[in-house]
Design a protein around this motif. Sequence first.
Motif, PDB file in Angstrom:
ATOM      1  N   SER A  62      -9.114  17.392   8.249  1.00  0.00           N
ATOM      2  CA  SER A  62      -9.742  16.320   9.026  1.00  0.00           C
ATOM      3  C   SER A  62      -9.649  15.016   8.244  1.00  0.00           C
ATOM      4  CB  SER A  62     -11.203  16.650   9.339  1.00  0.00           C
ATOM      5  OG  SER A  62     -11.961  16.733   8.154  1.00  0.00           O
ATOM      6  N   GLY A  63      -9.885  13.918   8.950  1.00  0.00           N
ATOM      7  CA  GLY A  63      -9.813  12.615   8.302  1.00  0.00           C
ATOM      8  C   GLY A  63     -10.311  11.507   9.207  1.00  0.00           C
ATOM      9  N   TYR A  64     -10.556  10.354   8.613  1.00  0.00           N
ATOM     10  CA  TYR A  64     -10.948   9.149   9.349  1.00  0.00           C
ATOM     11  C   TYR A  64      -9.677   8.445   9.809  1.00  0.00           C
ATOM     12  CZ  TYR A  64     -15.421   9.691   6.860  1.00  0.00           C
ATOM     13  OH  TYR A  64     -16.599  10.162   6.340  1.00  0.00           O
ATOM     14  N   PHE A  65      -9.569   8.189  11.096  1.00  0.00           N
ATOM     15  CA  PHE A  65      -8.433   7.445  11.627  1.00  0.00           C
ATOM     16  C   PHE A  65      -8.788   5.967  11.671  1.00  0.00           C
ATOM     17  CE2 PHE A  65      -7.464  11.659  12.832  1.00  0.00           C
ATOM     18  CZ  PHE A  65      -6.108  11.726  13.085  1.00  0.00           C
ATOM     19  N   VAL A  66      -7.914   5.133  11.128  1.00  0.00           N
ATOM     20  CA  VAL A  66      -8.145   3.688  11.107  1.00  0.00           C
ATOM     21  C   VAL A  66      -6.937   3.003  11.732  1.00  0.00           C
ATOM     22  CG1 VAL A  66      -8.592   1.655   9.682  1.00  0.00           C
ATOM     23  CG2 VAL A  66      -9.481   3.886   8.978  1.00  0.00           C
ATOM     24  N   THR A  67      -7.210   2.065  12.626  1.00  0.00           N
ATOM     25  CA  THR A  67      -6.152   1.246  13.219  1.00  0.00           C
ATOM     26  C   THR A  67      -6.455  -0.204  12.906  1.00  0.00           C
ATOM     27  OG1 THR A  67      -5.806   2.829  14.998  1.00  0.00           O
ATOM     28  CG2 THR A  67      -4.969   0.606  15.348  1.00  0.00           C
ATOM     29  N   LEU A  68      -5.484  -0.879  12.337  1.00  0.00           N
ATOM     30  CA  LEU A  68      -5.625  -2.275  11.935  1.00  0.00           C
ATOM     31  C   LEU A  68      -4.519  -3.090  12.578  1.00  0.00           C
ATOM     32  CD1 LEU A  68      -6.987  -4.378  10.031  1.00  0.00           C
ATOM     33  CD2 LEU A  68      -5.360  -3.665   8.287  1.00  0.00           C
ATOM     34  N   GLU A  69      -4.891  -4.055  13.419  1.00  0.00           N
ATOM     35  CA  GLU A  69      -3.927  -4.984  13.996  1.00  0.00           C
ATOM     36  C   GLU A  69      -4.053  -6.289  13.230  1.00  0.00           C
ATOM     37  OE1 GLU A  69      -4.235  -5.401  18.228  1.00  0.00           O
ATOM     38  OE2 GLU A  69      -4.445  -3.239  18.499  1.00  0.00           O
ATOM     39  N   PHE A  70      -2.922  -6.811  12.762  1.00  0.00           N
ATOM     40  CA  PHE A  70      -2.953  -8.018  11.942  1.00  0.00           C
ATOM     41  C   PHE A  70      -1.657  -8.793  12.073  1.00  0.00           C
ATOM     42  CE2 PHE A  70      -1.177  -4.613   9.510  1.00  0.00           C
ATOM     43  CZ  PHE A  70      -0.205  -5.167   8.702  1.00  0.00           C
ATOM     44  N   GLN A  71      -1.715 -10.048  11.638  1.00  0.00           N
ATOM     45  CA  GLN A  71      -0.527 -10.891  11.566  1.00  0.00           C
ATOM     46  C   GLN A  71      -0.309 -11.257  10.112  1.00  0.00           C
ATOM     47  OE1 GLN A  71      -1.511 -14.152  14.188  1.00  0.00           O
ATOM     48  NE2 GLN A  71      -0.258 -13.281  15.812  1.00  0.00           N
ATOM     49  N   ILE A  72       0.942 -11.186   9.694  1.00  0.00           N
ATOM     50  CA  ILE A  72       1.272 -11.515   8.312  1.00  0.00           C
ATOM     51  C   ILE A  72       2.761 -11.882   8.259  1.00  0.00           C
ATOM     52  CG2 ILE A  72       1.965  -9.207   7.537  1.00  0.00           C
ATOM     53  CD1 ILE A  72       0.245  -9.724   5.006  1.00  0.00           C
ATOM     54  N   GLU A  73       3.125 -12.643   7.262  1.00  0.00           N
ATOM     55  CA  GLU A  73       4.537 -12.966   7.077  1.00  0.00           C
ATOM     56  C   GLU A  73       5.281 -11.698   6.685  1.00  0.00           C
ATOM     57  OE1 GLU A  73       5.555 -16.357   4.680  1.00  0.00           O
ATOM     58  OE2 GLU A  73       3.653 -17.316   5.160  1.00  0.00           O
ATOM     59  N   GLY A  74       6.500 -11.587   7.173  1.00  0.00           N
ATOM     60  CA  GLY A  74       7.299 -10.395   6.903  1.00  0.00           C
ATOM     61  C   GLY A  74       7.514 -10.134   5.423  1.00  0.00           C
ATOM     62  N   SER A  75       7.573 -11.209   4.634  1.00  0.00           N
ATOM     63  CA  SER A  75       7.797 -11.050   3.196  1.00  0.00           C
ATOM     64  C   SER A  75       6.609 -10.387   2.498  1.00  0.00           C
ATOM     65  CB  SER A  75       8.081 -12.408   2.558  1.00  0.00           C
ATOM     66  OG  SER A  75       6.975 -13.278   2.739  1.00  0.00           O
ATOM     67  N   GLN A  76       5.430 -10.439   3.104  1.00  0.00           N
ATOM     68  CA  GLN A  76       4.232  -9.850   2.502  1.00  0.00           C
ATOM     69  C   GLN A  76       3.994  -8.411   2.959  1.00  0.00           C
ATOM     70  OE1 GLN A  76       2.594 -11.340   0.093  1.00  0.00           O
ATOM     71  NE2 GLN A  76       3.914 -13.120   0.293  1.00  0.00           N
ATOM     72  N   LEU A  77       4.760  -7.968   3.940  1.00  0.00           N
ATOM     73  CA  LEU A  77       4.559  -6.622   4.475  1.00  0.00           C
ATOM     74  C   LEU A  77       4.874  -5.542   3.442  1.00  0.00           C
ATOM     75  CD1 LEU A  77       3.671  -5.227   7.039  1.00  0.00           C
ATOM     76  CD2 LEU A  77       6.067  -5.063   7.700  1.00  0.00           C
ATOM     77  N   LYS A  78       5.854  -5.800   2.582  1.00  0.00           N
ATOM     78  CA  LYS A  78       6.218  -4.827   1.548  1.00  0.00           C
ATOM     79  C   LYS A  78       5.037  -4.579   0.606  1.00  0.00           C
ATOM     80  CE  LYS A  78       9.678  -3.742  -1.902  1.00  0.00           C
ATOM     81  NZ  LYS A  78      10.872  -4.165  -2.617  1.00  0.00           N
ATOM     82  N   ALA A  79       4.314  -5.628   0.250  1.00  0.00           N
ATOM     83  CA  ALA A  79       3.143  -5.479  -0.622  1.00  0.00           C
ATOM     84  C   ALA A  79       2.059  -4.660   0.076  1.00  0.00           C
ATOM     85  CB  ALA A  79       2.600  -6.850  -1.012  1.00  0.00           C
ATOM     86  N   MET A  80       1.896  -4.867   1.380  1.00  0.00           N
ATOM     87  CA  MET A  80       0.917  -4.076   2.142  1.00  0.00           C
ATOM     88  C   MET A  80       1.302  -2.602   2.116  1.00  0.00           C
ATOM     89  SD  MET A  80      -1.666  -5.577   3.825  1.00  0.00           S
ATOM     90  CE  MET A  80      -1.901  -4.461   5.169  1.00  0.00           C
ATOM     91  N   LYS A  81       2.585  -2.339   2.332  1.00  0.00           N
ATOM     92  CA  LYS A  81       3.068  -0.954   2.355  1.00  0.00           C
ATOM     93  C   LYS A  81       2.848  -0.283   1.003  1.00  0.00           C
ATOM     94  CE  LYS A  81       6.970   1.859   3.700  1.00  0.00           C
ATOM     95  NZ  LYS A  81       8.331   1.925   4.186  1.00  0.00           N
ATOM     96  N   GLU A  82       3.143  -0.984  -0.077  1.00  0.00           N
ATOM     97  CA  GLU A  82       2.941  -0.434  -1.421  1.00  0.00           C
ATOM     98  C   GLU A  82       1.472  -0.140  -1.678  1.00  0.00           C
ATOM     99  OE1 GLU A  82       4.715  -3.315  -4.015  1.00  0.00           O
ATOM    100  OE2 GLU A  82       6.760  -2.700  -3.511  1.00  0.00           O
ATOM    101  N   LYS A  83       0.590  -1.023  -1.229  1.00  0.00           N
ATOM    102  CA  LYS A  83      -0.853  -0.839  -1.411  1.00  0.00           C
ATOM    103  C   LYS A  83      -1.317   0.442  -0.719  1.00  0.00           C
ATOM    104  CE  LYS A  83      -5.296  -2.176  -1.730  1.00  0.00           C
ATOM    105  NZ  LYS A  83      -6.032  -1.981  -2.938  1.00  0.00           N
ATOM    106  N   VAL A  84      -0.879   0.647   0.508  1.00  0.00           N
ATOM    107  CA  VAL A  84      -1.284   1.827   1.276  1.00  0.00           C
ATOM    108  C   VAL A  84      -0.696   3.093   0.667  1.00  0.00           C
ATOM    109  CG1 VAL A  84      -1.087   2.940   3.529  1.00  0.00           C
ATOM    110  CG2 VAL A  84      -1.643   0.515   3.395  1.00  0.00           C
ATOM    111  N   GLU A  85       0.557   3.050   0.248  1.00  0.00           N
ATOM    112  CA  GLU A  85       1.213   4.236  -0.308  1.00  0.00           C
ATOM    113  C   GLU A  85       0.617   4.668  -1.638  1.00  0.00           C
ATOM    114  OE1 GLU A  85       5.341   3.145  -0.362  1.00  0.00           O
ATOM    115  OE2 GLU A  85       5.634   3.757   1.720  1.00  0.00           O
ATOM    116  N   LYS A  86       0.121   3.731  -2.434  1.00  0.00           N
ATOM    117  CA  LYS A  86      -0.430   4.058  -3.748  1.00  0.00           C
ATOM    118  C   LYS A  86      -1.817   4.685  -3.676  1.00  0.00           C
ATOM    119  CE  LYS A  86       2.111   0.634  -6.396  1.00  0.00           C
ATOM    120  NZ  LYS A  86       2.032  -0.596  -7.184  1.00  0.00           N
ATOM    121  N   ASP A  87      -2.534   4.452  -2.593  1.00  0.00           N
ATOM    122  CA  ASP A  87      -3.906   4.967  -2.487  1.00  0.00           C
ATOM    123  C   ASP A  87      -3.881   6.459  -2.171  1.00  0.00           C
ATOM    124  OD1 ASP A  87      -6.621   5.536  -1.715  1.00  0.00           O
ATOM    125  OD2 ASP A  87      -6.890   3.366  -1.562  1.00  0.00           O
ATOM    126  N   LYS A  88      -4.444   7.262  -3.056  1.00  0.00           N
ATOM    127  CA  LYS A  88      -4.419   8.714  -2.898  1.00  0.00           C
ATOM    128  C   LYS A  88      -5.371   9.207  -1.813  1.00  0.00           C
ATOM    129  CE  LYS A  88      -2.994   9.411  -7.624  1.00  0.00           C
ATOM    130  NZ  LYS A  88      -1.702   9.997  -7.625  1.00  0.00           N
TER     131      LYS A  88
END
Length: 108
Positions: free
Chosen positions: A73-99
């Motif tokens: 089981s788990g908490y489902f989270v949906t986040l809608e946001f606007q960001i520059e495409g160049s910053q999306l990679k940093a977002m992806k890395e942040k999410v992937e690193k969180d255990k």
Amino acid sequence: MLFIDILIQYLYIKYKMKSYELTYIISSDLKSEEAENLKKDIETFAQNKGGIILKSIKTIPQSLAYSIKRHSSGYFVTLEFQIEGSQLKAMKEKVEKDKNILRHVFLI
């Protein structure tokens, strides 16, 4: 003058930033308050990268159709946001690193 500033900001957001949706599952091993803090941490990270949060939803722990990283089981989270495409990679890395995040998906 105020109208011109608002118009410039609107045009910048419309043409410079794209809308994205991030859906992720937080481990149910965390307490509800801890899961909420993790959600806010990701939102703050996006805002610090120049993003704008449009909508954020977190559910109560839900059963998963199949085990993910030995969690049922788990908490489902949906986040809608606007960001520059160049910053999306940093977002992806942040999410992937969180255990505590079991699975995630970004949608354009």
